[in-house]
Motif scaffolding. Structure first.
Motif, PDB file in Angstrom:
ATOM      1  N   GLU A   1       0.839  -1.197   0.000  1.00  0.00           N
ATOM      2  CA  GLU A   1       0.000   0.000   0.000  1.00  0.00           C
ATOM      3  C   GLU A   1       0.874   1.248   0.000  1.00  0.00           C
ATOM      4  O   GLU A   1       1.973   1.245   0.527  1.00  0.00           O
ATOM      5  CB  GLU A   1      -0.885  -0.022   1.246  1.00  0.00           C
TER       6      GLU A   1
ATOM      7  N   TYR B   1     -11.769  -2.026   2.686  1.00  0.00           N
ATOM      8  CA  TYR B   1     -10.557  -1.770   3.456  1.00  0.00           C
ATOM      9  C   TYR B   1      -9.823  -0.630   2.767  1.00  0.00           C
ATOM     10  O   TYR B   1      -9.488  -0.707   1.579  1.00  0.00           O
ATOM     11  CB  TYR B   1      -9.681  -3.032   3.499  1.00  0.00           C
TER      12      TYR B   1
ATOM     13  N   THR C   1      -7.043   1.307   1.511  1.00  0.00           N
ATOM     14  CA  THR C   1      -5.620   1.081   1.238  1.00  0.00           C
ATOM     15  C   THR C   1      -4.940   2.424   1.036  1.00  0.00           C
ATOM     16  O   THR C   1      -5.611   3.459   0.886  1.00  0.00           O
ATOM     17  CB  THR C   1      -5.422   0.224  -0.021  1.00  0.00           C
ATOM     18  N   ARG C   2      -3.638   2.403   1.025  1.00  0.00           N
ATOM     19  CA  ARG C   2      -2.913   3.664   0.807  1.00  0.00           C
ATOM     20  C   ARG C   2      -2.701   3.872  -0.682  1.00  0.00           C
ATOM     21  O   ARG C   2      -2.005   3.094  -1.311  1.00  0.00           O
ATOM     22  CB  ARG C   2      -1.563   3.605   1.522  1.00  0.00           C
TER      23      ARG C   2
ATOM     24  N   LYS D   1      -4.603   3.432  -3.213  1.00  0.00           N
ATOM     25  CA  LYS D   1      -5.327   2.618  -4.193  1.00  0.00           C
ATOM     26  C   LYS D   1      -6.834   2.670  -3.962  1.00  0.00           C
ATOM     27  O   LYS D   1      -7.572   1.861  -4.479  1.00  0.00           O
ATOM     28  CB  LYS D   1      -4.872   1.145  -4.080  1.00  0.00           C
TER      29      LYS D   1
ATOM     30  N   ALA E   1     -10.265  -1.231  -1.152  1.00  0.00           N
ATOM     31  CA  ALA E   1     -10.295  -2.592  -1.695  1.00  0.00           C
ATOM     32  C   ALA E   1     -11.532  -3.275  -1.138  1.00  0.00           C
ATOM     33  O   ALA E   1     -11.752  -3.287   0.076  1.00  0.00           O
ATOM     34  CB  ALA E   1      -9.037  -3.342  -1.296  1.00  0.00           C
TER      35      ALA E   1
ATOM     36  N   ARG F   1      -9.302   1.027   9.443  1.00  0.00           N
ATOM     37  CA  ARG F   1      -9.304   1.155   7.975  1.00  0.00           C
ATOM     38  C   ARG F   1     -10.505   0.466   7.319  1.00  0.00           C
ATOM     39  O   ARG F   1     -10.663   0.503   6.113  1.00  0.00           O
ATOM     40  CB  ARG F   1      -8.025   0.528   7.387  1.00  0.00           C
TER      41      ARG F   1
END
Length: 335
Positions: A170, A213, A215-216, A218, A221, A240
């Motif tokens: 991530e 979730y 993500t960093r 992206k 998810a 998260r």
């Protein structure tokens, strides 16, 4: 049949008559009475006197076997020049004992190699018979035997045990922009869903229960709630996790979702073609195929992963039923 001259008749201490090949020894006599007695035979009395085990017996003698409580035959007994055995049946019983010992050694070596691998992979809880069955063997000993003989690569077991690759690394920082895609704090998949991406580890599709979730870099998810990766990440960083829901596709177009189908089958020529024809007949688009063939004592087993596109996961069960009808298929299921 053998003539009278080819046979001799001797007695047990209980006066039972035993028929033997002419030239038979006390060891032959022991094997004729019982295989296990033959293996444990250590000495003999003939008419009350101790004699060497390679003494040829004569008609009418009374023979008594002196046996150890346990133990096996001597390799010397197979040396024809030493004259311990006259009967081919006795000889084959001795050979069978030594073959069984060699097999036991091979299986022990195979078991040790497999157990060491499971320790390395941190999978010692797995049942060995279940592992063998997944690799196409009747039982754990059959697997240990081919591993012990170096006829089956431990790499095949590693491939089976390795879980799906973890989610991609991530990157830093993401801020959820509130767009029409978020309603009451629930991110809706499929509506202006620039922020959402479907996780490749579990490939969710409607009507699966899903979770998001963050993500960093992206976006969010989207995973199936039962996904082990999702549960692990949610446990580690619950802050998260975000609620997500399936949206209605815009513009009347039916959205398609990639789903992985796992197939295990007895390998044969034309197998891939036959399964592909089923997907084509059910109008299911296949976007990826990965196949692997593992050799076993009962023939080769094919492990295949098909990535197919479906509008919803519910449709998949009908397709899986069709795939299961293909000759040689052991089971077909969604990953």
């Amino acid at each position: 049949g053998p003539s009278f001259e080819d046979r001799i008749y001797v007695f047990t201490p209980q006066a039972t008559v035993i028929e033997l090949t002419a030239g038979a020894t006390p060891v032959d006599f022991a094997y004729t009475l019982h295989t296990d007695l033959g293996h444990r035979c250590r000495g003999a009395r003939v008419d009350g006197a101790m004699v060497p085990l390679n003494t040829p017996l004569a008609n009418g003698q009374t023979v008594e076997v002196v046996a150890a409580k346990e133990g096996g035959p001597s390799l010397d007994w197979l040396n024809a020049e030493l004259g311990y055995l006259k009967s081919p049946r006795s000889r084959s019983k001795v050979r069978a004992w030594f073959n069984a010992q060699a097999m036991a050694g091979t299986i022990a070596r195979g078991r040790e190699l497999v157990e060491k691998l499971l320790q390395r992979e941190g999978r010692t809880a797995i049942k060995l018979d279940d592992l063998a069955a997944q690799l196409g063997f009747k039982g754990a000993d059959a697997l240990f035997e081919v591993v012990g003989k170096d006829e089956f690569s431990l790499r095949n077991i590693e491939i089976l045990l390795r879980p799906a690759p973890p989610p991609e690394p991530e990157d830093e920082g993401i801020h959820l922009k509130r767009t029409r895609a978020t309603e009451g704090g629930v991110l809706v998949v499929g509506v202006e869903s620039l922020l959402t991406q479907l996780a490749r580890c579990c490939r969710p599709a409607p009507p699966d229960a899903i979770g998001g979730y963050v993500t960093r870099g992206k976006g969010v998810a989207v995973h199936r709630l039962g996904c082990s990766n999702f549960r692990h990440m949610a446990g580690a960083q619950p802050e998260r996790v975000i609620a997500v829901a399936w949206g209605e596709p815009s513009g009347g177009s039916d959205a398609l979702y990639p789903v992985d189908v796992l197939v295990e089958a007895a390998d044969r020529s034309g197998l891939l073609r036959d399964i592909s024809e089923v997907f084509a007949k059910d109008k299911v688009n296949v976007t990826g195929v990965h196949t692997q063939s593992v050799k076993g004592p009962g023939g080769s087993t094919a492990y295949m992963t098909f990535t197919v596109e479906v509008g919803d996961a519910g449709r998949l069960s009908a397709v899986l039923r069709s795939v299961s009808q293909v000759p040689g298929i052991r089971h077909a299921r969604r990953r």
